[in-house]
Scaffold this active site. Structure first.
Site, PDB file in Angstrom:
ATOM      1  CG  ASP A  31       8.018   2.022  -6.485  1.00  0.00           C
ATOM      2  OD1 ASP A  31       7.001   1.490  -5.945  1.00  0.00           O
ATOM      3  OD2 ASP A  31       8.401   3.080  -6.083  1.00  0.00           O
ATOM      4  CD  GLU A  71       3.756   3.926  -8.255  1.00  0.00           C
ATOM      5  OE1 GLU A  71       2.809   3.307  -8.769  1.00  0.00           O
ATOM      6  OE2 GLU A  71       3.610   4.058  -6.857  1.00  0.00           O
ATOM      7  NE  ARG A  94       7.528   2.960   7.682  1.00  0.00           N
ATOM      8  CZ  ARG A  94       8.299   2.160   7.214  1.00  0.00           C
ATOM      9  NH1 ARG A  94       8.213   1.483   5.905  1.00  0.00           N
ATOM     10  NH2 ARG A  94       9.075   1.148   7.963  1.00  0.00           N
ATOM     11  CB  ILE A  95       0.932   8.618   4.509  1.00  0.00           C
ATOM     12  CG1 ILE A  95       0.934   7.301   3.779  1.00  0.00           C
ATOM     13  CG2 ILE A  95       0.279   9.657   3.965  1.00  0.00           C
ATOM     14  CD1 ILE A  95      -0.420   6.740   3.659  1.00  0.00           C
ATOM     15  CD  GLN A  96      -0.390  12.599   8.033  1.00  0.00           C
ATOM     16  OE1 GLN A  96       0.048  13.818   7.563  1.00  0.00           O
ATOM     17  NE2 GLN A  96      -1.581  12.277   7.396  1.00  0.00           N
ATOM     18  CD  GLU A  97       8.879   9.528   8.862  1.00  0.00           C
ATOM     19  OE1 GLU A  97       8.441   8.805   9.436  1.00  0.00           O
ATOM     20  OE2 GLU A  97       9.981   9.111   8.197  1.00  0.00           O
ATOM     21  CB  THR A 143      -0.919   0.024   1.201  1.00  0.00           C
ATOM     22  OG1 THR A 143      -1.972   0.989   0.880  1.00  0.00           O
ATOM     23  CG2 THR A 143      -0.195   0.256   2.433  1.00  0.00           C
ATOM     24  CB  VAL A 144      -0.007   4.749  -0.475  1.00  0.00           C
ATOM     25  CG1 VAL A 144       0.595   6.061  -0.369  1.00  0.00           C
ATOM     26  CG2 VAL A 144      -1.071   4.634  -1.933  1.00  0.00           C
ATOM     27  CD  GLU A 195       0.992   9.998  -0.965  1.00  0.00           C
ATOM     28  OE1 GLU A 195       1.185   9.457  -2.159  1.00  0.00           O
ATOM     29  OE2 GLU A 195       1.749   9.908  -0.068  1.00  0.00           O
TER      30      GLU A 195
HETATM   31  N1  LIG Z   1      12.222   0.167   6.256  1.00  0.00           N
HETATM   32  C1  LIG Z   1      11.934   1.589   6.697  1.00  0.00           C
HETATM   33  N2  LIG Z   1      12.281   1.905   7.780  1.00  0.00           N
HETATM   34  C2  LIG Z   1      11.764   3.126   8.325  1.00  0.00           C
HETATM   35  N3  LIG Z   1      11.183   4.142   7.557  1.00  0.00           N
HETATM   36  C3  LIG Z   1      10.946   3.797   6.270  1.00  0.00           C
HETATM   37  C4  LIG Z   1      11.230   2.559   5.805  1.00  0.00           C
HETATM   38  N4  LIG Z   1      11.044   2.520   4.187  1.00  0.00           N
HETATM   39  C5  LIG Z   1      10.475   3.786   4.112  1.00  0.00           C
HETATM   40  N5  LIG Z   1      10.421   4.489   5.262  1.00  0.00           N
HETATM   41  C6  LIG Z   1       9.863   5.636   5.014  1.00  0.00           C
HETATM   42  O1  LIG Z   1       8.445   5.868   4.735  1.00  0.00           O
HETATM   43  C7  LIG Z   1       8.088   6.675   3.746  1.00  0.00           C
HETATM   44  C8  LIG Z   1       7.460   6.413   2.907  1.00  0.00           C
HETATM   45  O2  LIG Z   1       8.438   5.452   2.175  1.00  0.00           O
HETATM   46  P1  LIG Z   1       8.455   5.177   0.582  1.00  0.00           P
HETATM   47  O3  LIG Z   1       9.429   4.041   0.225  1.00  0.00           O
HETATM   48  O4  LIG Z   1       8.105   6.239  -0.127  1.00  0.00           O
HETATM   49  O5  LIG Z   1       6.788   4.219   0.475  1.00  0.00           O
HETATM   50  P2  LIG Z   1       6.029   3.761  -0.788  1.00  0.00           P
HETATM   51  O6  LIG Z   1       7.085   3.923  -1.994  1.00  0.00           O
HETATM   52  O7  LIG Z   1       5.503   2.435  -0.708  1.00  0.00           O
HETATM   53  O8  LIG Z   1       4.976   4.791  -0.994  1.00  0.00           O
HETATM   54  C9  LIG Z   1       9.330   7.657   3.942  1.00  0.00           C
HETATM   55  O9  LIG Z   1       9.215   8.778   4.616  1.00  0.00           O
HETATM   56  C10 LIG Z   1      10.562   6.766   4.154  1.00  0.00           C
HETATM   57  O10 LIG Z   1      11.724   7.357   4.397  1.00  0.00           O
HETATM   58  N1  LIG Z   2      -3.271   3.020 -10.095  1.00  0.00           N
HETATM   59  C1  LIG Z   2      -3.416   4.043  -9.389  1.00  0.00           C
HETATM   60  N2  LIG Z   2      -4.487   4.762  -9.070  1.00  0.00           N
HETATM   61  C2  LIG Z   2      -4.608   5.692  -8.268  1.00  0.00           C
HETATM   62  N3  LIG Z   2      -3.684   6.193  -7.559  1.00  0.00           N
HETATM   63  C3  LIG Z   2      -2.398   5.560  -7.614  1.00  0.00           C
HETATM   64  C4  LIG Z   2      -2.295   4.506  -8.527  1.00  0.00           C
HETATM   65  N4  LIG Z   2      -0.929   3.936  -8.753  1.00  0.00           N
HETATM   66  C5  LIG Z   2      -0.445   4.906  -7.629  1.00  0.00           C
HETATM   67  N5  LIG Z   2      -1.297   5.588  -7.353  1.00  0.00           N
HETATM   68  C6  LIG Z   2      -1.078   6.660  -6.187  1.00  0.00           C
HETATM   69  C7  LIG Z   2      -0.833   6.465  -4.673  1.00  0.00           C
HETATM   70  C8  LIG Z   2       0.242   7.198  -4.254  1.00  0.00           C
HETATM   71  O1  LIG Z   2      -0.316   8.581  -3.911  1.00  0.00           O
HETATM   72  C9  LIG Z   2       1.054   7.788  -5.404  1.00  0.00           C
HETATM   73  C10 LIG Z   2       2.415   6.949  -5.307  1.00  0.00           C
HETATM   74  O2  LIG Z   2       2.218   5.837  -4.945  1.00  0.00           O
HETATM   75  P1  LIG Z   2       3.259   5.059  -3.656  1.00  0.00           P
HETATM   76  O3  LIG Z   2       2.533   3.758  -3.299  1.00  0.00           O
HETATM   77  O4  LIG Z   2       3.730   6.124  -2.768  1.00  0.00           O
HETATM   78  O5  LIG Z   2       4.509   4.681  -4.489  1.00  0.00           O
HETATM   79  O6  LIG Z   2       0.157   7.338  -6.580  1.00  0.00           O
END
Ligand SMILES: Nc1ncnc2c1ncn2[C@@H]1O[C@H](COP(=O)(O)OP(=O)(O)O)[C@@H](O)[C@H]1O
Ligand SMILES: Nc1ncnc2c1ncn2[C@H]1C[C@H](O)[C@@H](COP(=O)(O)O)O1
Length: 222
Positions: free
Chosen positions: A90, A43, A150-153, A20-21, A159
């Site tokens: 990714d 992406e 993590r989304i907030q951070e 998930t996101v 988001e």
């Molecule tokens: N293994 C981890 N431990 C701690 N924080 C992490 C880890 N992986 C990612 N984060 C933090 O969580 C947030 C989301 O990570 P991200 O890799 O961008 O997620 P996604 O690609 O799934 O959306 C970022 O702020 C990142 O620094």
């Molecule tokens: N297929 C999708 N439909 C709607 N939103 C999507 C899709 N794929 C990615 N997203 C959104 C969700 C996040 O806001 C960003 C990036 O995703 P992340 O999991 O942070 O890499 O795009």
């Protein structure tokens, strides 16, 4: 000997990172690609012309965004195919259709006719030679609370401003989706078991698991 050779990971492997996101896919993608000397497929988020608009008005922009993501993923699939593998990806294309498009259709924020058009486009794309299944899908999982933190951070305003109910529904859908996913082998990782930010060495046991998992599934295929 590099990590790829050490753990017996084929140089033409394609490993896709799902979850998930905010769960940590991009961070995992970069770290694995660095250790295995693989290319990455990300992406488009910052340069995505629909994403911001979509978060402000799901109903209006769902279809545009799904078609955009599908086109981008198709180009990426083609690129990975033409290089002959050796990629960390990714997010999988299975999530676009199995999570996002389906969720918006079922919530009523994508119309049935748009969903039908999207689905037939997706099916036509999957039938081309550019869509071999990945060697492995790594599924990252964690509690809703830690993911929302993590989304907030991470701090993407679109988001941060989205109600938690949206992330909650996505979290639940992901759990159901992965439990019935069978398009390729799945390695599940709990995000509490490693920390790539504070403890970069926590990638070592993951690399070892990937190696033995890929070898086992290759043996099963013989
Ligand atoms: N293994 C981890 N431990 C701690 N924080 C992490 C880890 N992986 C990612 N984060 C933090 O969580 C947030 C989301 O990570 P991200 O890799 O961008 O997620 P996604 O690609 O799934 O959306 C970022 O702020 C990142 O620094
Ligand atoms: N297929 C999708 N439909 C709607 N939103 C999507 C899709 N794929 C990615 N997203 C959104 C969700 C996040 O806001 C960003 C990036 O995703 P992340 O999991 O942070 O890499 O795009």
């Amino acid at each position: 000997m590099n990590a790829r050779e050490k753990y017996g990971i084929p140089q033409d492997a394609v490993i896709t990172i799902a979850g998930t996101v905010g769960v940590g896919k991009s961070t995992m993608t970069k770290t694995l690609a660095h250790h295995l000397q693989f290319r990455t497929s990300f992406e488009k988020v910052d340069a995505n012309p629909y994403l911001d608009k979509f978060y402000k008005d799901f109903e209006k922009w769902s279809f545009h965004l799904q078609v955009y993501f599908l086109a981008e993923r198709f180009k990426e699939q083609k690129r990975m195919f033409e290089y002959g593998g050796g990629f960390i990806q990714d997010r999988s294309i299975y999530e676009d259709t199995g999570i996002f498009a389906k969720m918006h259709y079922e919530k009523g924020t994508m119309s049935p006719v748009d969903y039908e058009t999207y689905t037939s486009l997706f099916e036509a794309m999957v039938m081309t030679p550019y869509f071999p299944h990945p060697n492995l899908l790594i599924y990252l999982e964690g509690s809703l609370d830690s993911i929302v933190d993590r989304i907030q951070e991470r701090g993407r305003p679109m988001e941060q401003e989205t109600p938690i109910a949206y992330w909650e529904e996505m979290h639940e859908r992901y759990e159901n989706w992965i439990n019935s996913f069978n398009a390729c082998p799945v390695l599940r990782l709990d995000i509490n078991d490693y920390d790539l930010v504070k403890d970069p060495e926590s990638i070592d046991p993951i690399l070892e698991k990937i190696g033995s998992f890929i070898q086992q599934t290759a043996l099963l295929k013989k």
